[in-house]
Scaffold this motif. Structure first.
Motif, PDB file in Angstrom:
ATOM      1  N   ALA A 251       0.821  -1.222   0.000  1.00  0.00           N
ATOM      2  CA  ALA A 251       0.000   0.000   0.000  1.00  0.00           C
ATOM      3  C   ALA A 251       0.850   1.265   0.000  1.00  0.00           C
ATOM      4  O   ALA A 251       0.309   2.382   0.031  1.00  0.00           O
ATOM      5  CB  ALA A 251      -0.925  -0.015   1.213  1.00  0.00           C
ATOM      6  N   GLY A 252       2.173   1.101   0.008  1.00  0.00           N
ATOM      7  CA  GLY A 252       3.078   2.252   0.012  1.00  0.00           C
ATOM      8  C   GLY A 252       3.169   2.934   1.357  1.00  0.00           C
ATOM      9  O   GLY A 252       3.550   4.105   1.452  1.00  0.00           O
ATOM     10  N   LYS A 253       2.842   2.194   2.438  1.00  0.00           N
ATOM     11  CA  LYS A 253       2.910   2.752   3.793  1.00  0.00           C
ATOM     12  C   LYS A 253       4.154   2.214   4.509  1.00  0.00           C
ATOM     13  O   LYS A 253       4.825   1.298   4.022  1.00  0.00           O
ATOM     14  CB  LYS A 253       1.656   2.347   4.583  1.00  0.00           C
ATOM     15  CG  LYS A 253       0.348   2.824   3.956  1.00  0.00           C
ATOM     16  CD  LYS A 253       0.099   4.285   4.216  1.00  0.00           C
ATOM     17  CE  LYS A 253      -1.212   4.745   3.598  1.00  0.00           C
ATOM     18  NZ  LYS A 253      -2.375   4.268   4.327  1.00  0.00           N
ATOM     19  N   SER A 254       4.408   2.764   5.691  1.00  0.00           N
ATOM     20  CA  SER A 254       5.561   2.318   6.485  1.00  0.00           C
ATOM     21  C   SER A 254       5.371   0.864   6.890  1.00  0.00           C
ATOM     22  O   SER A 254       4.297   0.452   7.307  1.00  0.00           O
ATOM     23  CB  SER A 254       5.693   3.192   7.736  1.00  0.00           C
ATOM     24  OG  SER A 254       6.643   2.623   8.619  1.00  0.00           O
ATOM     25  N   SER A 255       6.428   0.079   6.755  1.00  0.00           N
ATOM     26  CA  SER A 255       6.363  -1.348   7.118  1.00  0.00           C
ATOM     27  C   SER A 255       6.669  -1.577   8.597  1.00  0.00           C
ATOM     28  O   SER A 255       6.612  -2.685   9.087  1.00  0.00           O
ATOM     29  CB  SER A 255       7.348  -2.153   6.264  1.00  0.00           C
ATOM     30  OG  SER A 255       8.666  -1.675   6.475  1.00  0.00           O
ATOM     31  N   ASN A 256       7.010  -0.493   9.321  1.00  0.00           N
ATOM     32  CA  ASN A 256       7.352  -0.617  10.745  1.00  0.00           C
ATOM     33  C   ASN A 256       6.157  -0.328  11.670  1.00  0.00           C
ATOM     34  O   ASN A 256       6.318   0.096  12.788  1.00  0.00           O
ATOM     35  CB  ASN A 256       8.490   0.358  11.087  1.00  0.00           C
ATOM     36  CG  ASN A 256       9.772  -0.009  10.351  1.00  0.00           C
ATOM     37  OD1 ASN A 256      10.069  -1.183  10.196  1.00  0.00           O
ATOM     38  ND2 ASN A 256      10.495   1.004   9.898  1.00  0.00           N
ATOM     39  N   THR A 257       4.966  -0.521  11.178  1.00  0.00           N
ATOM     40  CA  THR A 257       3.776  -0.253  11.989  1.00  0.00           C
ATOM     41  C   THR A 257       3.158  -1.565  12.466  1.00  0.00           C
ATOM     42  O   THR A 257       3.419  -2.626  11.908  1.00  0.00           O
ATOM     43  CB  THR A 257       2.744   0.562  11.185  1.00  0.00           C
ATOM     44  OG1 THR A 257       1.601   0.789  11.994  1.00  0.00           O
ATOM     45  CG2 THR A 257       2.287  -0.180   9.935  1.00  0.00           C
ATOM     46  N   SER A 258       2.336  -1.462  13.487  1.00  0.00           N
ATOM     47  CA  SER A 258       1.664  -2.659  14.008  1.00  0.00           C
ATOM     48  C   SER A 258       0.207  -2.714  13.574  1.00  0.00           C
ATOM     49  O   SER A 258      -0.584  -3.476  14.119  1.00  0.00           O
ATOM     50  CB  SER A 258       1.747  -2.669  15.542  1.00  0.00           C
ATOM     51  OG  SER A 258       1.180  -1.485  16.071  1.00  0.00           O
ATOM     52  N   SER A 259      -0.165  -1.880  12.585  1.00  0.00           N
ATOM     53  CA  SER A 259      -1.547  -1.846  12.093  1.00  0.00           C
ATOM     54  C   SER A 259      -1.587  -2.054  10.587  1.00  0.00           C
ATOM     55  O   SER A 259      -0.728  -1.561   9.854  1.00  0.00           O
ATOM     56  CB  SER A 259      -2.199  -0.498  12.425  1.00  0.00           C
ATOM     57  OG  SER A 259      -2.215  -0.286  13.812  1.00  0.00           O
ATOM     58  N   PHE A 260      -2.607  -2.785  10.134  1.00  0.00           N
ATOM     59  CA  PHE A 260      -2.795  -3.016   8.704  1.00  0.00           C
ATOM     60  C   PHE A 260      -3.222  -1.721   7.993  1.00  0.00           C
ATOM     61  O   PHE A 260      -4.013  -0.946   8.536  1.00  0.00           O
ATOM     62  CB  PHE A 260      -3.893  -4.058   8.467  1.00  0.00           C
ATOM     63  CG  PHE A 260      -3.444  -5.476   8.635  1.00  0.00           C
ATOM     64  CD1 PHE A 260      -2.727  -6.124   7.635  1.00  0.00           C
ATOM     65  CD2 PHE A 260      -3.758  -6.171   9.786  1.00  0.00           C
ATOM     66  CE1 PHE A 260      -2.333  -7.445   7.787  1.00  0.00           C
ATOM     67  CE2 PHE A 260      -3.366  -7.493   9.953  1.00  0.00           C
ATOM     68  CZ  PHE A 260      -2.645  -8.132   8.952  1.00  0.00           C
ATOM     69  N   ALA A 261      -2.715  -1.523   6.801  1.00  0.00           N
ATOM     70  CA  ALA A 261      -3.232  -0.459   5.926  1.00  0.00           C
ATOM     71  C   ALA A 261      -4.402  -1.083   5.178  1.00  0.00           C
ATOM     72  O   ALA A 261      -4.212  -1.902   4.273  1.00  0.00           O
ATOM     73  CB  ALA A 261      -2.147  -0.005   4.953  1.00  0.00           C
ATOM     74  N   LEU A 262      -5.622  -0.724   5.572  1.00  0.00           N
ATOM     75  CA  LEU A 262      -6.805  -1.392   5.046  1.00  0.00           C
ATOM     76  C   LEU A 262      -7.387  -0.688   3.822  1.00  0.00           C
ATOM     77  O   LEU A 262      -7.475   0.537   3.776  1.00  0.00           O
ATOM     78  CB  LEU A 262      -7.891  -1.470   6.128  1.00  0.00           C
ATOM     79  CG  LEU A 262      -7.539  -2.229   7.417  1.00  0.00           C
ATOM     80  CD1 LEU A 262      -8.695  -2.151   8.410  1.00  0.00           C
ATOM     81  CD2 LEU A 262      -7.179  -3.678   7.133  1.00  0.00           C
TER      82      LEU A 262
END
Length: 407
Positions: A251-262
């Motif tokens: 999704a082009g978001k940060s991969s260091n997060t603990s939440s899904f990019a929905l």
């Protein structure tokens, strides 16, 4: 005026009594439903945990199963006692009502008899026509006609009141007999349950005496089992984090997060999943929860705390594993000492099905609610068929009992 006041008091009493009876009946219905649930659970426990006695279970498994059964049996006895006590209160209230009805009926009959006697004497002493003709004017005659009409109407009403009270008394007497019969049945059932509980407690004490001879060995087994469960949970969390990172990268978001990019579709699926909280089907058609979610004392040694991030469900041999809700298969993974795990994504929620012997789905497959995704593994050494089931909201565990219907 006095008649109106008495009528008002009676209506208020009747409303209060009816409200009390309705409240008790509702509570009695709730208790009966709970008692039926516990009886079904005991039948399932006997069928799934104690039916095949030819298989050699470990001492720890036996004490776990027996402790579980004892707790359910105690709850059954407690609920049955509550029902019997509530019935006692209902019987006492009904007996009081019957006594009051009898008194009211006696008073009504006495008043009615006096009224008939007065009416008869009045007719014998003086005819209605003479009573009217003796009026001093038309207005008085009209009032006398009204009086005779009202008196006659009141007589009929009193007669009808006697019929109603008699019918109500007969109905209350019938209800009283039913309540007493129900109470005796509950008492008889509780005697049987108490006897069975005594036998189970004796068996439990005998097993514990055997275990206590080598308690340190069993303590080590419990701790090793907990370490293995923690290891599997960490492995599941690692897989979820990897799935989040992969999803967010796409999704082009940060991969260091603990939440899904929905995506909008994922959000809709997650909302639908949450909307069905408490109504989701069981992951197996027939099962009992041997180990519940959260911290709990070990049945072997209550000084040792067990941490469970999901539930352990005992089921029948060759049982189908079903998806509890529609979603996408996120992962199919073989786990050391945990056999195969299937992970299904429902937006930002994930359901995990561990200890499968066969799997009928692949990563990326879309599944429907109750779709069979595999078979539960049966341990050949002791015959135990156990599914480990957990629900996660991203990297945080959830209590499956809050989500699955009547768990």
């Amino acid at each position: 005026m006095r008649h109106n006041q008495l009528a008002t008091y009676f209506v208020i009493f009747l409303m209060c009594f009816t409200s009390s009876v309705f409240s008790q009946s509702k509570k009695q219905k709730e208790l009966e439903e709970r008692r039926q649930e516990l009886q079904r659970e005991i039948r399932q426990i006997n069928d799934l945990l104690f039916k095949n006695q030819s298989q050699k279970k470990s001492q720890t498994s036996l004490i776990e199963d027996l402790s579980y059964k004892v707790n359910v049996r105690k709850n059954l006895i407690k609920v049955t006692n509550q029902q019997a006590n509530l019935l006692t209160r209902e019987i006492n209230a009904n007996q009081k009502k019957i006594s009051e009805l009898r008194d009211e009926l006696t008073t009504l009959k006495e008043n009615y008899a006096k009224m008939i006697l007065r009416s008869y004497k009045s007719k014998s002493e003086q005819s209605r026509i003479m009573f009217l003709l003796s009026s001093s004017n038309f207005k008085q005659a009209y009032k006398r006609i009204q009086y005779m009409t009202q008196y006659s109407k009141f007589q009929k009403e009193q007669g009808e009141a006697i019929k109603v009270k008699t019918s109500e008394l007969q109905k209350s007497n019938k209800e009283l007999l039913r309540q007493k019969d129900d109470k005796q049945k509950l008492i008889a059932e509780n005697r049987v349950a108490q006897k069975e509980l005594e036998g189970e407690l004796n068996q439990q004490q005998s097993l514990m005496a055997s275990i206590n001879q080598n308690l340190s060995k069993y303590r080590n087994q419990i701790k090793e089992k907990q370490k293995e469960a923690d290891r599997i949970d960490k492995e599941i969390e690692k897989m979820i984090r990897e799935a989040i990172a992969s999803s967010n990268k796409k999704a082009g978001k940060s991969s260091n997060t603990s939440s899904f990019a929905l995506t909008p579709e994922d959000k809709a699926l997650a909302s639908s999943f949450v909307a069905n909280k408490g109504k989701l089907p069981w992951p197996v058609e027939k099962g009992v929860v041997k180990v519940r979610y959260g911290k709990q004392p070990s049945p072997i040694d209550r000084t040792i705390t067990i941490q469970s991030n999901g539930v352990r469900i005992a089921t029948e041999k060759n049982a189908d594993v079903r998806a509890v809700y529609k979603g996408k298969v996120l992962r199919v993974q073989a786990i050391r000492h945990g056999n195969v795990l299937v992970m299904i994504q429902h937006g930002n929620y994930i359901t995990n099905y561990t200890n499968l012997s066969k799997v009928f789905v692949n990563p990326g497959d879309m599944v429907d609610t109750k779709q069979v995704i595999g078979k539960v593994f049966t341990n050949p050494s002791n015959g135990e068929t156990t599914l480990k089931f957990s629900i996660w909201k991203e990297i945080n565990t959830q209590n499956p009992a809050d989500w699955i219907f009547q768990m």
